[in-house]
Design a protein around this motif. Structure first.
Motif, PDB file in Angstrom:
ATOM      1  N   LYS A   1      -0.394 -11.804  -7.427  1.00  0.00           N
ATOM      2  CA  LYS A   1       1.062 -11.952  -7.375  1.00  0.00           C
ATOM      3  C   LYS A   1       1.566 -12.933  -8.427  1.00  0.00           C
ATOM      4  N   SER A   2       0.680 -13.383  -9.339  1.00  0.00           N
ATOM      5  CA  SER A   2       1.088 -14.456 -10.246  1.00  0.00           C
ATOM      6  C   SER A   2       2.232 -14.044 -11.171  1.00  0.00           C
ATOM      7  N   VAL A   3       2.419 -12.734 -11.351  1.00  0.00           N
ATOM      8  CA  VAL A   3       3.502 -12.275 -12.207  1.00  0.00           C
ATOM      9  C   VAL A   3       4.878 -12.640 -11.612  1.00  0.00           C
ATOM     10  N   ILE A   4       4.925 -12.827 -10.287  1.00  0.00           N
ATOM     11  CA  ILE A   4       6.194 -13.255  -9.665  1.00  0.00           C
ATOM     12  C   ILE A   4       6.532 -14.675 -10.141  1.00  0.00           C
ATOM     13  N   GLU A   5       5.485 -15.505 -10.204  1.00  0.00           N
ATOM     14  CA  GLU A   5       5.674 -16.879 -10.681  1.00  0.00           C
ATOM     15  C   GLU A   5       6.127 -16.856 -12.149  1.00  0.00           C
ATOM     16  N   ASP A   6       5.532 -15.985 -12.928  1.00  0.00           N
ATOM     17  CA  ASP A   6       5.931 -15.864 -14.348  1.00  0.00           C
ATOM     18  C   ASP A   6       7.380 -15.386 -14.459  1.00  0.00           C
ATOM     19  N   HIS A   7       7.767 -14.489 -13.565  1.00  0.00           N
ATOM     20  CA  HIS A   7       9.120 -13.941 -13.640  1.00  0.00           C
ATOM     21  C   HIS A   7      10.177 -15.034 -13.461  1.00  0.00           C
TER      22      HIS A   7
ATOM     23  N   SER B   1       8.865 -23.263  -5.584  1.00  0.00           N
ATOM     24  CA  SER B   1       7.521 -23.686  -5.159  1.00  0.00           C
ATOM     25  C   SER B   1       6.751 -22.436  -4.775  1.00  0.00           C
ATOM     26  N   PHE B   2       5.466 -22.482  -5.018  1.00  0.00           N
ATOM     27  CA  PHE B   2       4.620 -21.330  -4.704  1.00  0.00           C
ATOM     28  C   PHE B   2       3.433 -21.814  -3.884  1.00  0.00           C
ATOM     29  N   THR B   3       3.179 -21.123  -2.779  1.00  0.00           N
ATOM     30  CA  THR B   3       1.971 -21.421  -2.020  1.00  0.00           C
ATOM     31  C   THR B   3       1.337 -20.084  -1.670  1.00  0.00           C
ATOM     32  N   ARG B   4       0.102 -20.130  -1.194  1.00  0.00           N
ATOM     33  CA  ARG B   4      -0.586 -18.858  -0.955  1.00  0.00           C
ATOM     34  C   ARG B   4      -0.917 -18.638   0.504  1.00  0.00           C
ATOM     35  N   GLN B   5      -0.734 -17.410   0.919  1.00  0.00           N
ATOM     36  CA  GLN B   5      -1.251 -16.986   2.213  1.00  0.00           C
ATOM     37  C   GLN B   5      -2.616 -16.386   1.892  1.00  0.00           C
ATOM     38  N   GLN B   6      -3.668 -17.067   2.332  1.00  0.00           N
ATOM     39  CA  GLN B   6      -4.995 -16.667   1.860  1.00  0.00           C
ATOM     40  C   GLN B   6      -5.514 -15.386   2.511  1.00  0.00           C
ATOM     41  N   SER B   7      -5.034 -15.098   3.721  1.00  0.00           N
ATOM     42  CA  SER B   7      -5.435 -13.845   4.388  1.00  0.00           C
ATOM     43  C   SER B   7      -4.192 -13.175   4.944  1.00  0.00           C
TER      44      SER B   7
ATOM     45  N   THR C   1       0.811  -1.226   0.000  1.00  0.00           N
ATOM     46  CA  THR C   1       0.000   0.000   0.000  1.00  0.00           C
ATOM     47  C   THR C   1       0.844   1.275   0.000  1.00  0.00           C
ATOM     48  N   ARG C   2       2.071   1.166   0.536  1.00  0.00           N
ATOM     49  CA  ARG C   2       2.917   2.366   0.608  1.00  0.00           C
ATOM     50  C   ARG C   2       3.394   2.821  -0.773  1.00  0.00           C
ATOM     51  N   PHE C   3       3.206   1.960  -1.782  1.00  0.00           N
ATOM     52  CA  PHE C   3       3.681   2.318  -3.124  1.00  0.00           C
ATOM     53  C   PHE C   3       2.543   2.512  -4.116  1.00  0.00           C
ATOM     54  N   LEU C   4       1.328   2.681  -3.605  1.00  0.00           N
ATOM     55  CA  LEU C   4       0.214   2.970  -4.521  1.00  0.00           C
ATOM     56  C   LEU C   4       0.424   4.326  -5.168  1.00  0.00           C
ATOM     57  N   PRO C   5       0.094   4.562  -6.420  1.00  0.00           N
ATOM     58  CA  PRO C   5      -0.600   3.620  -7.296  1.00  0.00           C
ATOM     59  C   PRO C   5       0.311   2.660  -8.051  1.00  0.00           C
ATOM     60  N   ALA C   6       1.652   2.735  -7.841  1.00  0.00           N
ATOM     61  CA  ALA C   6       2.543   1.854  -8.615  1.00  0.00           C
ATOM     62  C   ALA C   6       2.187   0.382  -8.409  1.00  0.00           C
ATOM     63  N   THR C   7       1.681   0.060  -7.204  1.00  0.00           N
ATOM     64  CA  THR C   7       1.434  -1.343  -6.880  1.00  0.00           C
ATOM     65  C   THR C   7      -0.046  -1.725  -7.002  1.00  0.00           C
ATOM     66  N   LYS C   8      -0.797  -0.901  -7.741  1.00  0.00           N
ATOM     67  CA  LYS C   8      -2.225  -1.220  -7.900  1.00  0.00           C
ATOM     68  C   LYS C   8      -2.376  -2.537  -8.673  1.00  0.00           C
ATOM     69  N   ALA C   9      -1.642  -2.663  -9.762  1.00  0.00           N
ATOM     70  CA  ALA C   9      -1.759  -3.876 -10.583  1.00  0.00           C
ATOM     71  C   ALA C   9      -0.468  -4.682 -10.611  1.00  0.00           C
ATOM     72  N   MET C  10       0.572  -4.190  -9.931  1.00  0.00           N
ATOM     73  CA  MET C  10       1.854  -4.886  -9.973  1.00  0.00           C
ATOM     74  C   MET C  10       2.343  -5.125  -8.544  1.00  0.00           C
ATOM     75  N   PRO C  11       2.828  -6.337  -8.239  1.00  0.00           N
ATOM     76  CA  PRO C  11       3.323  -6.580  -6.878  1.00  0.00           C
ATOM     77  C   PRO C  11       4.506  -5.683  -6.552  1.00  0.00           C
ATOM     78  N   LYS C  12       4.593  -5.255  -5.291  1.00  0.00           N
ATOM     79  CA  LYS C  12       5.699  -4.367  -4.901  1.00  0.00           C
ATOM     80  C   LYS C  12       7.046  -5.055  -5.085  1.00  0.00           C
ATOM     81  N   GLU C  13       7.050  -6.376  -4.987  1.00  0.00           N
ATOM     82  CA  GLU C  13       8.309  -7.124  -5.124  1.00  0.00           C
ATOM     83  C   GLU C  13       8.856  -7.064  -6.552  1.00  0.00           C
ATOM     84  N   MET C  14       8.016  -6.640  -7.498  1.00  0.00           N
ATOM     85  CA  MET C  14       8.457  -6.559  -8.899  1.00  0.00           C
ATOM     86  C   MET C  14       8.946  -5.164  -9.272  1.00  0.00           C
ATOM     87  N   LEU C  15       8.882  -4.218  -8.335  1.00  0.00           N
ATOM     88  CA  LEU C  15       9.443  -2.888  -8.630  1.00  0.00           C
ATOM     89  C   LEU C  15      10.938  -3.046  -8.878  1.00  0.00           C
TER      90      LEU C  15
END
Ligand code: G1P
Length: 293
Positions: free
Chosen positions: A61-67, A101-107, A16-30
């Protein structure tokens, strides 16, 4: 001592600290220069000998998996155009088959919960944990320094990377109490997550790199919420410390808190200045800007 083969990367945060850059892109991909923040952190783990990379992701966050996968169409186009340098670059960064490996934190229940979400992928072996908000610029990397120090400790051992911060920043981090030094590490006597400045046991904060025994995963299974209403890893570490030692390592290198705008921008400047291909031109630009401001 059992070798550390696996690393967890919790990448479910909202950014949230990087909105709007992180609206559609995970912050980890900056990008920090031309590599996503998460790539820098994975590089650090790989250089430290990590073989399996476990990502705890969340929605969008699926773009991280693609990366961390092949981009066949892109590779074909680069090949047609004779761009061998770029192909080599992509090839070099690609984790081997089955190495991710990828797993999800659902909340969004906190860092402790994110780590616990990876329990089945970690199994019953010691593991590394790298928080992707933090970059450490040094060769050898922070994790490599920790693994070296870990090798000299009596098992079972846990190691947490720590660094000094000015008093006005203490309340933003986990803070450790300092006990006896032995070799490169010291005994951590206490830990507090995000204490008030006056209540902090020292000015040494937890940097976001950990080497942990699998018992922490059992503790996390019933860890109650703590600071900020989240399930805190630090609180689970306090419980782990009753049965296993936790050692602190003051690592060499400069850290950047890429979870903050200033830290992220500073990382970009520092990493650009360390790049032989762009440093001369970039230094001139920065100097110009500073002279004019
Ligand atoms: C987490 C940890 C904290 C540590 C920090 C490092 O906090 O809970 O102990 O000092 O990372 O960046 P967060 O930044 O997720 O609030």
């Amino acid at each position: 001592m059992k070798r550390i083969r696996k690393a967890i990367f919790p990448v479910a945060g909202l950014g949230t600290r990087f909105l709007p850059a992180t609206k559609a892109m995970p912050k980890e991909m900056l990008p920090v220069v031309d590599r996503p923040v998460i790539q820098h952190v994975v590089d650090e783990a790989r250089e430290a000998g990590i073989e399996h990379f476990i990502f705890v992701t969340g929605r969008n966050k699926s773009v991280i998996e693609d990366h961390f996968d092949r981009q066949v169409e892109l590779e074909d186009t680069l090949r047609e155009r004779g761009k061998t340098l770029e192909i080599d670059l992509l090839e070099r960064d690609l984790p081997g088959p089955g190495a991710t490996s990828f797993t999800r934190q659902q909340s969004p229940l906190g860092l402790g919960h994110a780590v616990w979400c990876a329990r089945e992928l970690v199994g019953r072996e010691p593991f590394a944990l790298l928080l992707p908000d933090v970059l450490v610029q040094h060769n050898p990397g922070c994790l490599a320094q920790m693994i070296e120090a870990y090798g000299a400790l009596k098992p079972p051992a846990n190691v947490v990377a720590v660094e000094e911060v000015p008093p006005e920043r203490i309340h933003m981090y986990g803070v450790v109490g300092v006990g006896k030094t032995s070799g490169k590490t010291f005994a951590i006597t206490e830990m507090v997550e995000k204490p008030k400045r006056e209540a902090a046991p020292s000015n040494l904060i937890i940097t976001g790199r950990y080497l942990l025994q699998p018992e922490i995963l059992d503790i996390l299974a019933d860890q109650q919420t703590g600071s900020g209403g989240e399930i805190q890893l630090t609180d689970a570490l306090i419980r782990l410390a009753k049965t296993q030692p936790i050692h602190g390592l003051k690592f060499s290198g400069r850290s950047f808190d890429c979870g903050s705008k200033v830290g992220f921008l500073a990382a970009n400047v520092a990493y650009a200045l360390a790049r032989a291909d762009i440093a001369p031109a970039f230094r001139a630009e920065v100097k110009h800007l500073l002279d004019e401001s």
